[in-house]
Design an enzyme around this catalytic site. Structure first.
Site, PDB file in Angstrom:
ATOM      1  N   ASP A   1       8.401 -44.835 -61.547  1.00  0.00           N
ATOM      2  CA  ASP A   1       7.754 -43.561 -61.235  1.00  0.00           C
ATOM      3  C   ASP A   1       6.399 -43.444 -61.942  1.00  0.00           C
ATOM      4  O   ASP A   1       6.273 -43.787 -63.117  1.00  0.00           O
ATOM      5  CB  ASP A   1       8.698 -42.449 -61.720  1.00  0.00           C
ATOM      6  CG  ASP A   1       8.275 -41.068 -61.292  1.00  0.00           C
ATOM      7  OD1 ASP A   1       8.165 -40.829 -60.084  1.00  0.00           O
ATOM      8  OD2 ASP A   1       8.058 -40.221 -62.177  1.00  0.00           O
TER       9      ASP A   1
ATOM     10  N   GLU B   1       5.230 -47.106 -58.387  1.00  0.00           N
ATOM     11  CA  GLU B   1       4.622 -45.995 -57.652  1.00  0.00           C
ATOM     12  C   GLU B   1       3.247 -45.741 -58.259  1.00  0.00           C
ATOM     13  O   GLU B   1       3.123 -45.482 -59.445  1.00  0.00           O
ATOM     14  CB  GLU B   1       5.463 -44.725 -57.776  1.00  0.00           C
ATOM     15  CG  GLU B   1       4.914 -43.620 -56.887  1.00  0.00           C
ATOM     16  CD  GLU B   1       5.099 -42.210 -57.438  1.00  0.00           C
ATOM     17  OE1 GLU B   1       5.009 -41.266 -56.649  1.00  0.00           O
ATOM     18  OE2 GLU B   1       5.311 -42.056 -58.646  1.00  0.00           O
TER      19      GLU B   1
END
Ligand code: GLC
Length: 534
Positions: free
Chosen positions: A198, A250
């Site tokens: 993330d 990401e």
């Protein structure tokens, strides 16, 4: 092909209206039959759920909302038994404010080693009553929040890129890397095949936190950024395990910056949001494909392709939005709800076309749960039902991302459509979804689900699909994209008709079209896969 499971909304086994791990396990046959190679399971670790799991309080435990560690072990075993790899969501940029490290940092006070693991600073102003800098949080408001010192007096401020309940870790501290290496090993030891990382490119901030004209954060991105040493270290952990353990990062960074993370000793994959941002036109998709392939033209780098995820309005709605068809994953604009009428039939027709584009591209395809059902974004959730922290933090000006997170409809004619035994689900499900359930679509050869199933079967059978070398057919008319996907044994030609009139297809065997042929020609707003005769 990796399928993104959003645990709250996939399947609910314990009847509390929120999806869970046993729910996922109970539906693995569905994923096997769909033809997925792996799943990415969104955060299911212990968390106060302020940002639905992206605020982790214990990285080595499953939140009781979703189940237990033993149920995760069962899920891994059941997935592997079906040939499905399992990847988890790692959230290294920030912890929850309920994480023991952060609680210790607040309790230990100014100048302590506990505070050094986060970014604490004194405030500006005579009494330190103003934030230390002007950076804005992604979810709205300042990215600095003040704590009370152990004696109760107003004290230092801490930095958070997202919500106040998500304090950013200080990755310049070796203890932080050591902790995450250990977290990785914890899950790899349990058989996890990899991670989705993330906000991966944002781990290092300029420690001076200098004011910026627009309040944006200063995140060093170049070759010299210390962030790359961190990913080399994490890569060494992955490589120490047998099998193909992987990670996908990401990042919303520019392609050149992303390519740095894909160097052979860093991360195997990075998300590429070019298709998320592309509007439904030949020019935009051409640009997205060219930019992606150019950025990934470095040794061993693989592209990823994605149109939908849990942060972005669903593509059926994006493509159907009259006069506004571009994607929406732009910082500061996480929702495009409500600003133009939606032609859902057009959106679904275009989404079928893009599905065949996506699944043919060389590299890894990511699908977000419900995309295979052609679910629309739910833009009319009652305000009282909204849960995304963006809604509160934007002062009720941005409805946030709940519209793409509504639970999946599995079967039956009324909500909750087999998702749960509970009558009410954590987000309400639209009664109009009856024709979109898995059961309804499985029985219909023309459905979106049937299109995905067939496309994924063909993708397995034809190496040119997903693994070919792409070259453009340059003399295609405006509104048409034509490209060849070539391997040593076959060539598949993809024709994408973005225009309003049917077009001729090249001679060959038509493997699949997103809409039925129209007098032998490819319909408007449709894509065909044609196997060329050698
Ligand atoms: C990523 C996630 C998003 C989350 C944010 C903060 O962008 O995809 O859902 O809110 O990070 O962790």
């Amino acid at each position: 092909m990796v399928y993104q499971v959003y645990p709250r909304s996939f399947a609910d086994a314990d009847g509390d209206g929120v999806g869970d791990l046993r729910g996922i396990t109970s539906r693995l046959d569905y994923l096997r039959d769909l033809g997925v190679d792996g799943v990415w399971i969104g955060p299911c670790f212990t968390s106060p759920q302020v940002d639905h799991g992206y605020d982790v309080a214990d990285y080595r435990a499953i939140d009781p909302l979703f189940g237990t560690l033993a149920e995760m072990d069962e899920l891994i075993a059941a997935a592997h038994a079906r040939g499905i790899r399992v990847t988890l969501d790692l959230v290294p940029n920030h912890t929850s404010d309920q994480h023991p490290w952060f609680r210790a940092a607040v309790a230990a006070g100014r100048g302590s080693p506990e505070r050094a693991r986060y970014h604490f600073r004194d405030g500006r102003g005579r009494h330190g009553e103003l934030p230390p800098g002007n950076w804005r949080a992604v979810f709205g408001g300042s990215s600095w929040t003040r704590v009370a010192e152990p004696d109760g007096a107003p004290g230092q401020w801490y930095y958070h890129l997202f919500a106040a309940e998500q304090p950013d870790l200080n990755w310049a501290q070796p203890a932080v890397l050591a902790e995450f290496e250990d977290i990785l090993r914890f899950w790899l030891d349990r058989g996890i095949d990899g991670f989705r990382i993330d906000v991966a490119d944002a781990l290092i901030k300029d420690p001076a936190f200098p004011d910026t004209p627009d309040g944006s954060a200063v995140i060093p991105k170049g070759e010299d950024s210390p962030v790359h040493a961190l990913y080399r270290a994490l890569r060494r952990v992955l490589d120490a395990y047998p099998g193909d353990r992987m990670a996908v990062i990401e990042t919303g960074a520019e392609p050149e910056a992303v390519a740095l993370f894909l160097r052979p000793d860093e991360m195997p994959l990075a998300f590429n949001f070019a298709f998320v941002r592309a509007g439904f036109s030949a020019a935009e998709f051409r640009k997205a494909i060219d930019a992606t392939l150019a950025a990934n033209a470095i040794p061993r780098a693989q592209s990823t392709w994605v149109t939908d995820n849990h942060d972005t309005p669903r593509s059926v709605t994006r493509y159907g939005r009259v006069g506004r068809i571009a994607g929406a994953y732009v910082p500061g604009e996480l929702s495009i709800a409500g600003d133009a009428p939606v032609d859902e039939a057009a959106g679904r027709r275009r989404a079928r076309a893009v599905a065949l584009l996506l699944l043919a591209m060389p590299g890894a395809a990511y699908l977000y749960q419900g995309q295979e059902l052609g679910l629309p974004n739910v833009d009319d959730l009652p305000e009282a039902a909204l849960q995304d922290p963006i809604w509160e933090r934007s002062g009720h000006t941005n409805r946030g991302r709940d519209g793409c997170r509504v639970p999946l409809p599995w079967s039956g004619g009324t909500p909750p459509f087999g998702f749960s035994a509970a009558e009410s689900t954590w987000l309400p499900m639209p009664p109009a979804w009856a024709p979109l359930t898995v059961a309804a679509q499985a029985a219909d050869p023309e459905s979106m689900l049937s299109l995905y199933r067939t496309a994924l079967r063909l993708r397995r059978e034809h190496p040119a699909l997903g693994r070919g070398t792409l070259s453009w057919v340059e003399d295609a008319p405006t509104d048409i994209l034509a490209l060849d996907l070539v391997t040593a044994t076959e060539t598949v030609c993809l024709v994408a008709n973005f225009g309003a009139t049917p077009v001729e297809l090249p001679p060959g065997e038509v493997l699949l079209t997103s809409l039925p042929l129209h007098d032998g020609r490819l319909s408007a707003e449709a894509v065909a896969w044609v196997e060329m005769r050698s």
